[in-house]
Design an enzyme around this catalytic site. Structure first.
Site, mmCIF file in Angstrom:
data_model
loop_
_atom_site.group_PDB
_atom_site.id
_atom_site.type_symbol
_atom_site.label_atom_id
_atom_site.label_comp_id
_atom_site.label_asym_id
_atom_site.label_seq_id
_atom_site.Cartn_x
_atom_site.Cartn_y
_atom_site.Cartn_z
ATOM 1 N N ASP A 132 -7.213 -5.263 -0.402
ATOM 2 C CA ASP A 132 -6.477 -3.992 -0.474
ATOM 3 C C ASP A 132 -6.582 -3.475 -1.908
ATOM 4 O O ASP A 132 -7.014 -4.204 -2.810
ATOM 5 C CB ASP A 132 -4.997 -4.204 -0.087
ATOM 6 C CG ASP A 132 -4.184 -2.913 -0.188
ATOM 7 O OD1 ASP A 132 -4.660 -1.874 0.307
ATOM 8 O OD2 ASP A 132 -3.082 -2.926 -0.783
ATOM 9 N N SER A 133 -6.144 -2.246 -2.107
ATOM 10 C CA SER A 133 -6.138 -1.675 -3.458
ATOM 11 C C SER A 133 -5.107 -2.340 -4.347
ATOM 12 O O SER A 133 -5.126 -2.158 -5.562
ATOM 13 C CB SER A 133 -5.810 -0.185 -3.371
ATOM 14 O OG SER A 133 -4.502 -0.023 -2.843
ATOM 15 N N TYR B 272 -6.141 3.619 -4.675
ATOM 16 C CA TYR B 272 -7.396 4.112 -4.093
ATOM 17 C C TYR B 272 -7.196 5.542 -3.567
ATOM 18 O O TYR B 272 -8.146 6.289 -3.431
ATOM 19 C CB TYR B 272 -7.833 3.232 -2.913
ATOM 20 C CG TYR B 272 -8.494 1.916 -3.271
ATOM 21 C CD1 TYR B 272 -8.663 1.509 -4.592
ATOM 22 C CD2 TYR B 272 -8.954 1.075 -2.258
ATOM 23 C CE1 TYR B 272 -9.269 0.289 -4.887
ATOM 24 C CE2 TYR B 272 -9.568 -0.141 -2.542
ATOM 25 C CZ TYR B 272 -9.716 -0.532 -3.859
ATOM 26 O OH TYR B 272 -10.317 -1.731 -4.139
ATOM 27 N N GLY B 273 -5.944 5.837 -3.236
ATOM 28 C CA GLY B 273 -5.639 7.122 -2.591
ATOM 29 C C GLY B 273 -6.086 8.340 -3.374
ATOM 30 O O GLY B 273 -6.299 9.407 -2.813
ATOM 31 N N CYS C 152 -6.305 -2.235 4.288
ATOM 32 C CA CYS C 152 -6.098 -0.980 3.563
ATOM 33 C C CYS C 152 -6.691 0.138 4.414
ATOM 34 O O CYS C 152 -7.876 0.092 4.762
ATOM 35 C CB CYS C 152 -6.817 -1.079 2.217
ATOM 36 S SG CYS C 152 -6.815 0.446 1.263
ATOM 37 N N ASN C 153 -5.869 1.104 4.753
ATOM 38 C CA ASN C 153 -6.357 2.217 5.581
ATOM 39 C C ASN C 153 -7.395 3.047 4.834
ATOM 40 O O ASN C 153 -8.408 3.460 5.395
ATOM 41 C CB ASN C 153 -5.190 3.134 5.972
ATOM 42 C CG ASN C 153 -4.201 2.445 6.891
ATOM 43 O OD1 ASN C 153 -4.260 2.604 8.093
ATOM 44 N ND2 ASN C 153 -3.290 1.667 6.335
ATOM 45 N N THR C 154 -7.145 3.279 3.548
ATOM 46 C CA THR C 154 -8.037 4.124 2.751
ATOM 47 C C THR C 154 -9.424 3.485 2.666
ATOM 48 O O THR C 154 -10.450 4.148 2.854
ATOM 49 C CB THR C 154 -7.452 4.301 1.331
ATOM 50 O OG1 THR C 154 -6.068 4.631 1.446
ATOM 51 C CG2 THR C 154 -8.164 5.382 0.577
ATOM 52 N N GLU D 278 3.979 -1.272 -5.794
ATOM 53 C CA GLU D 278 3.210 -1.999 -6.825
ATOM 54 C C GLU D 278 4.127 -2.546 -7.924
ATOM 55 O O GLU D 278 3.820 -3.539 -8.559
ATOM 56 C CB GLU D 278 2.134 -1.098 -7.456
ATOM 57 C CG GLU D 278 0.914 -0.853 -6.579
ATOM 58 C CD GLU D 278 0.071 -2.100 -6.321
ATOM 59 O OE1 GLU D 278 -0.235 -2.828 -7.268
ATOM 60 O OE2 GLU D 278 -0.270 -2.343 -5.143
ATOM 61 N N CYS E 198 -0.481 3.604 5.623
ATOM 62 C CA CYS E 198 -0.936 2.970 4.380
ATOM 63 C C CYS E 198 -0.222 1.631 4.334
ATOM 64 O O CYS E 198 0.984 1.557 4.624
ATOM 65 C CB CYS E 198 -0.545 3.828 3.184
ATOM 66 S SG CYS E 198 -0.644 2.995 1.587
ATOM 67 N N THR E 199 -0.937 0.576 3.958
ATOM 68 C CA THR E 199 -0.350 -0.763 4.086
ATOM 69 C C THR E 199 0.752 -1.044 3.055
ATOM 70 O O THR E 199 1.483 -2.023 3.186
ATOM 71 C CB THR E 199 -1.446 -1.839 3.993
ATOM 72 O OG1 THR E 199 -2.225 -1.622 2.805
ATOM 73 C CG2 THR E 199 -2.352 -1.785 5.202
ATOM 74 N N HIS E 200 0.865 -0.209 2.040
ATOM 75 C CA HIS E 200 1.998 -0.379 1.119
ATOM 76 C C HIS E 200 3.319 0.033 1.794
ATOM 77 O O HIS E 200 4.374 -0.495 1.468
ATOM 78 C CB HIS E 200 1.811 0.491 -0.133
ATOM 79 C CG HIS E 200 0.839 -0.053 -1.129
ATOM 80 N ND1 HIS E 200 -0.525 -0.031 -0.928
ATOM 81 C CD2 HIS E 200 1.028 -0.627 -2.353
ATOM 82 C CE1 HIS E 200 -1.130 -0.565 -1.996
ATOM 83 N NE2 HIS E 200 -0.214 -0.931 -2.866
HETATM 84 N N1 DGL Z 1 -2.742 0.349 0.748
HETATM 85 C C1 DGL Z 1 -3.668 1.401 0.839
HETATM 86 C C2 DGL Z 1 -3.828 1.968 2.239
HETATM 87 O O1 DGL Z 1 -3.534 1.307 3.201
HETATM 88 C C3 DGL Z 1 -3.902 2.369 -0.262
HETATM 89 C C4 DGL Z 1 -2.894 2.670 -1.316
HETATM 90 C C5 DGL Z 1 -3.581 3.288 -2.513
HETATM 91 O O2 DGL Z 1 -4.220 2.552 -3.234
HETATM 92 O O3 DGL Z 1 -3.511 4.513 -2.712
HETATM 93 O O4 DGL Z 1 -4.291 3.063 2.406
#
Ligand code: DGL
Length: 264
Positions: free
Chosen positions: A7-8, A39-40, A70-72, A148, A180-182
């Site tokens: 993940d990011s 990553y977003g 991570c979805n992104t 984070e 988003c996994t966060h």
């Molecule tokens: N956790 C990430 C996701 O699922 C991305 C969060 C990020 O880095 O912007 O998309």
């Protein structure tokens, strides 16, 4: 069987948590790219490059099933990864499909990163699975920053959630997709701040079931779970920060942590 996750940052630990719950004996190796988070706000090319670098590292360290937690990263990298890597790759995408199936108002809110929402794969997802449903999207970079930092509740979290979700509720959304996994780390507070009857969709548990079914079909040698698997969580960012927040993110899990030195 060793399962690698990336993940990011620490967000994908919400997916690791689900996999560990379902497969407690599996060895899990997680890399959070906190040095490059978020990553977003990055370009698809940069995201792909990071994902490939981390995937190489995980493979080099024995990963046999790769989970892009991570979805992104999935939206921008899963196709290329599947084409180039000789192992099963499990990706994730915002739960638009289950949300469209359960909405009663015909309006769903999708919370995801800017890069995910701009991805062609996301547009196809909406086109294919949300016909006749109004899909309102909302990037929540503040959620990522809070998680984070290990801030999972308190006034800053309340404020960020209200700011993101109130407009969606006002537009009639009765399902909120955590794309988003966060974001699942903020779910307990999200649930407190939305009216009863509004549902929240997180695809982490579905990803864990997918991994379990892959494991069942891939490996002939899984002995019954006699002991807990080893969980190693590494970061490309600051190790002290990770060690400080891990107990807040995974309070019930025995985890080893370390610094990820890519290229080694
Ligand atoms: N956790 C990430 C996701 O699922 C991305 C969060 C990020 O880095 O912007 O998309």
């Amino acid at each position: 069987m060793k399962i690698g996750l990336l993940d990011s940052g620490v967000g994908g630990l919400s997916v690791l948590r689900e996999i560990h719950r379902l497969l407690p004996a599996a060895d899990l190796h997680y890399v959070g790219d906190s040095a490059w988070c978020p990553y977003g706000a990055k370009s698809p090319e940069t995201i792909r490059e990071r994902v490939f670098t981390i995937a190489d590292y995980l493979l080099h360290h024995g990963t046999q099933i790769l989970v892009i937690a991570c979805n992104t990263a999935t939206i921008h990298g899963v196709g290329a990864l599947r084409a180039e890597y000789p192992l099963p790759v499990v990706g994730m995408e915002p739960g638009v499909r289950p949300a469209a199936a359960i909405t009663r108002t015909g309006v769903i809110g999708v919370l995801a990163t800017e890069a995910s929402l701009a991805g062609e794969k996301f547009h196809r997802l909406v086109h294919t699975h949300a016909q006749g449903v109004r899909v309102i999207t909302r990037p929540c970079p503040r959620f990522v920053q809070l998680v984070e930092q290990g801030i999972l509740n308190g006034p800053e979290v309340d404020e960020a959630i209200d700011e993101a979700i109130q407009p969606l509720l006002a537009a009639g959304a009765d399902v909120m997709v955590l794309g988003c996994t966060h974001y699942p780390f903020l779910e307990p507070v999200i649930l407190q701040r939305i009216p009863k009857g509004v549902q929240v969709v997180d695809t982490g548990p579905a990803v864990a079931r997918r991994v379990a079914s892959l494991l069942a079909s891939e490996s002939t040698d899984i002995a019954p779970a006699m002991q807990e698997g080893r969980i190693l969580v590494e970061t490309t960012g600051a190790l002290e920060r990770l060690r400080e927040i891990l107990p807040r993110l995974l309070p019930e899990t025995q985890v080893e942590s370390g610094l990820c030195r890519l290229g080694e």
